[in-house]
Design a protein around this motif. Structure first.
Motif, mmCIF file in Angstrom:
data_model
loop_
_atom_site.group_PDB
_atom_site.id
_atom_site.type_symbol
_atom_site.label_atom_id
_atom_site.label_comp_id
_atom_site.label_asym_id
_atom_site.label_seq_id
_atom_site.Cartn_x
_atom_site.Cartn_y
_atom_site.Cartn_z
ATOM 1 N N ALA A 14 0.868 -1.165 0.000
ATOM 2 C CA ALA A 14 0.000 0.000 0.000
ATOM 3 C C ALA A 14 0.910 1.221 0.000
ATOM 4 O O ALA A 14 2.132 1.093 0.121
ATOM 5 C CB ALA A 14 -0.931 0.009 1.221
ATOM 6 N N ALA A 15 0.318 2.402 -0.144
ATOM 7 C CA ALA A 15 1.127 3.618 -0.183
ATOM 8 C C ALA A 15 0.487 4.689 0.679
ATOM 9 O O ALA A 15 -0.741 4.778 0.784
ATOM 10 C CB ALA A 15 1.273 4.121 -1.622
ATOM 11 N N GLY A 16 1.329 5.484 1.336
ATOM 12 C CA GLY A 16 0.820 6.592 2.124
ATOM 13 C C GLY A 16 0.402 7.756 1.241
ATOM 14 O O GLY A 16 0.569 7.730 0.011
ATOM 15 N N GLY A 17 -0.173 8.749 1.854
ATOM 16 C CA GLY A 17 -0.556 9.945 1.112
ATOM 17 C C GLY A 17 -1.669 9.720 0.121
ATOM 18 O O GLY A 17 -1.706 10.369 -0.928
ATOM 19 N N GLY A 18 -2.561 8.778 0.418
ATOM 20 C CA GLY A 18 -3.681 8.533 -0.484
ATOM 21 C C GLY A 18 -3.415 7.520 -1.565
ATOM 22 O O GLY A 18 -4.227 7.330 -2.459
ATOM 23 N N GLY A 19 -2.270 6.834 -1.501
ATOM 24 C CA GLY A 19 -1.993 5.793 -2.462
ATOM 25 C C GLY A 19 -1.214 6.293 -3.665
ATOM 26 O O GLY A 19 -0.736 7.420 -3.710
#
Length: 337
Positions: A110-115
């Protein structure tokens, strides 16, 4: 001399229309039953393939895949890969498997900052490849009877996002006695090398098990079962200690929540609760059981793959003792059919 005119009278026409309507009404249920029978056969085949993949993995590596996180000889247990990722080469998804990274902490699912938008399986960024894998539809992990979206935005407990994650229908069996996937609720060591006694199914998180660990017999122990996810596209953190923003969400490949003690129903299920429990809203009493239990759209129960690779249908009316016996690998129960 009068000529006789041929044709239907209005009454005759109405009678014919009524008869056709009755025949259609009689035929529709039969058509629906035939379609459900075909979907159930497809679901059975999906589970059979997972059972074969489990056996082939054991033949290759001498053990089942870890339920989630990394292998037991690693110094880390936070990589986030699910059991399904490690079975990909054995369900004809080798290319997808080779694109992902399972053994590096920095390769996130997954990724931070909304993906991240436009993640690709060919990206030079390992995390982007992992995210793209989570966004790839693998039909064999979905029951055709389950009315679930092809993709949905998912935000994890730690507030990491996959923009187009693919929901799945099948969960690995982690227990025959657990009723909650929240660690403090039952004192489970969810993501460490140790595991509580209630993690008595075929899959544990960090520690891969073996056929030798299934002392109740492989024909008496569930390996996989189907569960209908109920994801809610809120864009908020999906699960805060099974609180108001929780979801009944099930995913394949991997996820950010593999290292938190609050959302193991993403890849695991339990037979410690009933089958086909009625829907419960997040935060309400009984949501933990609903979130963690097996379910299906097949009438009367759900399909399960046993550890010997066979597939069986367990009725939602099965008594608790029989259901729990199927869920444990080492409970010394006698399973009654």
């Amino acid at each position: 001399m009068s000529r006789k005119l041929n044709g239907f009278t209005l009454v005759e026409l109405l009678v014919v229309i009524a008869i056709i309507g009755v025949l259609i009404a009689l035929l529709l249920p039969a058509v629906q039953q035939a379609r459900e029978a075909a979907r159930r056969m497809s679901c059975t085949n999906n589970l059979k393939q997972l059972g074969l993949a489990l056996h082939n993995h054991h033949d290759t590596y001498g053990k089942f895949p870890a339920g989630a996180s990394n292998e037991e000889d690693s110094s880390s247990d936070e990589t986030g890969g699910h059991w399904s990722a490690r079975l990909l080469p054995f369900v004809e998804q080798t290319n997808l498997y080779e694109a992902i990274t399972l053994t590096t902490d920095s390769a996130n699912f997954a990724a931070g900052g909304g993906g991240v938008s436009g993640a690709s399986l060919t990206s030079s960024n390992a995390s982007h490849r992992n995210i793209a894998a989570c966004e790839t539809l693998v039909p064999g992990f979905r029951c055709p009877s389950a009315p679930i979206p092809e993709q949905i935005r998912d935000t994890s407990t730690d507030n990491w996002t996959v923009q187009n994650r693919v929901p799945a229908s099948y969960l690995g069996n982690c227990s025959g006695t657990l009723t909650s996937d929240y660690q403090s609720g039952q004192g489970q060591a969810w993501w460490g090398k140790s595991a509580g006694a209630d993690l008595n199914g075929v899959f544990q998180n960090f520690r891969p098990l073996r056929f030798a660990d299934v002392t109740d017999g492989t024909s008496n122990t569930v390996a996989f079962g189907e569960a209908v996810p109920d994801p809610r596209n809120t864009g908020a953190r999906e699960d805060s200690a099974n609180g108001a923003s929780a979801q009944k969400d099930h995913w394949i490949i991997g996820g950010d929540d593999a290292d938190v003690p609050a959302d193991w129903s993403e890849m695991f299920g339990t037979l410690g609760v009933g089958i086909n429990l009625p829907k419960v809203d997040p935060g309400a009493a009984g949501f933990s059981e609903y979130e963690f239990g097996y379910s299906s759209q097949h009438p009367g129960g759900a399909m399960f793959c046993l550890t010997d690779g066979s597939v069986t249908f367990l009725a939602e009316t099965s008594d608790a003792a029989t259901r729990k016996a199927y869920g444990t690998r080492n409970g010394e129960e006698v399973v009654s059919n």
